[in-house]
Motif scaffolding. Structure first.
Motif, short mmCIF file in Angstrom:
data_model
loop_
_atom_site.label_atom_id
_atom_site.label_comp_id
_atom_site.label_asym_id
_atom_site.label_seq_id
_atom_site.Cartn_x
_atom_site.Cartn_y
_atom_site.Cartn_z
N ASP A 44 0.86 -1.18 0.00
CA ASP A 44 0.00 0.00 0.00
C ASP A 44 0.90 1.23 0.00
N LEU A 45 0.54 2.19 -0.84
CA LEU A 45 1.35 3.38 -1.00
C LEU A 45 0.42 4.58 -1.12
N GLU A 46 0.77 5.65 -0.43
CA GLU A 46 0.01 6.90 -0.49
C GLU A 46 0.74 7.85 -1.44
N VAL A 47 0.04 8.29 -2.49
CA VAL A 47 0.62 9.21 -3.47
C VAL A 47 -0.36 10.35 -3.72
N ALA A 48 0.07 11.56 -3.40
CA ALA A 48 -0.76 12.77 -3.61
C ALA A 48 -2.16 12.60 -3.03
N GLY A 49 -2.24 12.03 -1.83
CA GLY A 49 -3.51 11.87 -1.15
C GLY A 49 -4.34 10.69 -1.64
N GLU A 50 -3.81 9.90 -2.56
CA GLU A 50 -4.54 8.75 -3.08
C GLU A 50 -3.86 7.47 -2.61
N SER A 51 -4.67 6.49 -2.19
CA SER A 51 -4.14 5.19 -1.76
C SER A 51 -4.01 4.28 -2.98
N LEU A 52 -2.81 3.75 -3.16
CA LEU A 52 -2.54 2.85 -4.28
C LEU A 52 -2.02 1.52 -3.75
N ARG A 53 -2.22 0.48 -4.53
CA ARG A 53 -1.66 -0.83 -4.23
C ARG A 53 -0.73 -1.17 -5.39
N ILE A 54 0.57 -1.35 -5.09
CA ILE A 54 1.56 -1.55 -6.14
C ILE A 54 2.38 -2.81 -5.91
N GLY A 55 2.96 -3.30 -6.96
CA GLY A 55 4.03 -4.28 -6.88
C GLY A 55 5.33 -3.50 -7.04
N ALA A 56 6.42 -3.97 -6.45
CA ALA A 56 7.71 -3.27 -6.54
C ALA A 56 8.80 -4.28 -6.90
N LEU A 57 9.67 -3.88 -7.84
CA LEU A 57 10.76 -4.75 -8.25
C LEU A 57 11.85 -3.91 -8.89
N SER A 58 13.00 -4.53 -9.08
CA SER A 58 14.10 -3.89 -9.79
C SER A 58 14.57 -4.79 -10.92
N MET A 59 14.79 -4.15 -12.08
CA MET A 59 15.43 -4.81 -13.22
C MET A 59 16.75 -4.09 -13.51
N GLY A 60 17.34 -3.55 -12.45
CA GLY A 60 18.53 -2.72 -12.59
C GLY A 60 18.21 -1.29 -12.22
N ASN A 61 16.93 -0.97 -12.22
CA ASN A 61 16.42 0.29 -11.71
C ASN A 61 15.03 0.03 -11.13
N PRO A 62 14.58 0.85 -10.18
CA PRO A 62 13.32 0.57 -9.49
C PRO A 62 12.09 0.71 -10.40
N HIS A 63 11.14 -0.20 -10.20
CA HIS A 63 9.86 -0.16 -10.91
C HIS A 63 8.72 -0.31 -9.89
N ALA A 64 7.67 0.44 -10.10
CA ALA A 64 6.42 0.26 -9.36
C ALA A 64 5.38 -0.19 -10.39
N VAL A 65 4.66 -1.26 -10.09
CA VAL A 65 3.67 -1.81 -11.01
C VAL A 65 2.30 -1.56 -10.40
N LEU A 66 1.48 -0.88 -11.16
CA LEU A 66 0.15 -0.51 -10.72
C LEU A 66 -0.88 -1.19 -11.63
N ARG A 67 -1.75 -1.99 -11.04
CA ARG A 67 -2.81 -2.66 -11.82
C ARG A 67 -3.97 -1.67 -11.98
N ILE A 68 -4.45 -1.55 -13.21
CA ILE A 68 -5.59 -0.66 -13.44
C ILE A 68 -6.65 -1.42 -14.23
N ALA A 69 -7.90 -1.00 -14.09
CA ALA A 69 -9.01 -1.66 -14.75
C ALA A 69 -9.13 -1.24 -16.21
N ASP A 70 -8.76 0.02 -16.52
CA ASP A 70 -8.94 0.55 -17.86
C ASP A 70 -7.80 1.49 -18.19
N VAL A 71 -7.06 1.25 -19.26
CA VAL A 71 -5.92 2.09 -19.59
C VAL A 71 -6.32 3.49 -20.00
N ASN A 72 -7.57 3.70 -20.38
CA ASN A 72 -8.04 5.06 -20.72
C ASN A 72 -8.24 5.88 -19.47
#
Length: 170
Positions: free
Chosen positions: A142-170
């Motif tokens: 769980d991560l708080e960003v600009a007052g919004e609660s997000l649920r992310i995955g976190a990993l590194s492929m040589g640099n940090p990545h946050a993965v955010l699942r969304i229902a609609d790319v639009n």
């Protein structure tokens, strides 16, 4: 002093590729920022420097600089451009090359149709390896960003990545 470079694009990112094997240059962070500036410079997301390898198992080394002048550890799109660049500039004719970046080695394979496959190694999920400030590894955070609660995955492929699942790319 004239600077020879090539501008390349890969999957939506643009790069300024500079061969430091054939030309001797020393770039400071302010030089990188100037090159990357889209109004006053060449304009790019990252500046990539092609260098001789520092490790015996590597064919090349390349350094990745973000537009703000900071150094990055990895870039998959940049790696594909790197492989095409070193072959086009005749720095190698290898179809499979081992490339040193930051603290890792990548394997780049150029196919018959000039497409490049990038093996960036296994992802790292341990928070201290990402780096990500958490006490223990979890599948999601769980991560708080600009007052919004997000649920992310976190990993590194040589640099940090946050993965955010969304229902609609639009």
């Amino acid at each position: 002093m004239p600077l020879k470079f090539t501008k390349m694009h890969g999957a939506g990112n643009d790069f300024v590729m500079i061969d430091t094997i054939s030309q001797r240059i020393k770039l400071r962070p302010r030089d990188i920022r100037h090159i990357a500036d889209r109004s006053l410079g060449v304009g790019c997301d990252q500046v990539l420097l092609v260098e001789p390898p520092g490790r015996p198992e590597a064919d090349f080394r390349y350094r990745i600089f973000n537009a703000d002048g900071s150094e990055s550890g990895q870039c998959g799109n940049g790696a594909r451009c790197f492989a095409r660049f070193v072959r086009h500039r005749r720095l190698t004719q290898l179809e499979r090359m081992v490339v040193e970046t930051g603290h890792t080695l990548m394997t780049l394979t150029v196919g018959d149709n000039h497409e490049v496959e990038v093996d960036m190694g296994a992802p790292k999920f341990c928070p201290e390896d990402i780096p990500f400030l958490r006490d223990e590894e979890a599948r999601e955070y769980d991560l708080e960003v600009a007052g919004e609660s997000l649920r992310i995955g976190a990993l590194s492929m040589g640099n940090p990545h946050a993965v955010l699942r969304i229902a609609d790319v639009n």
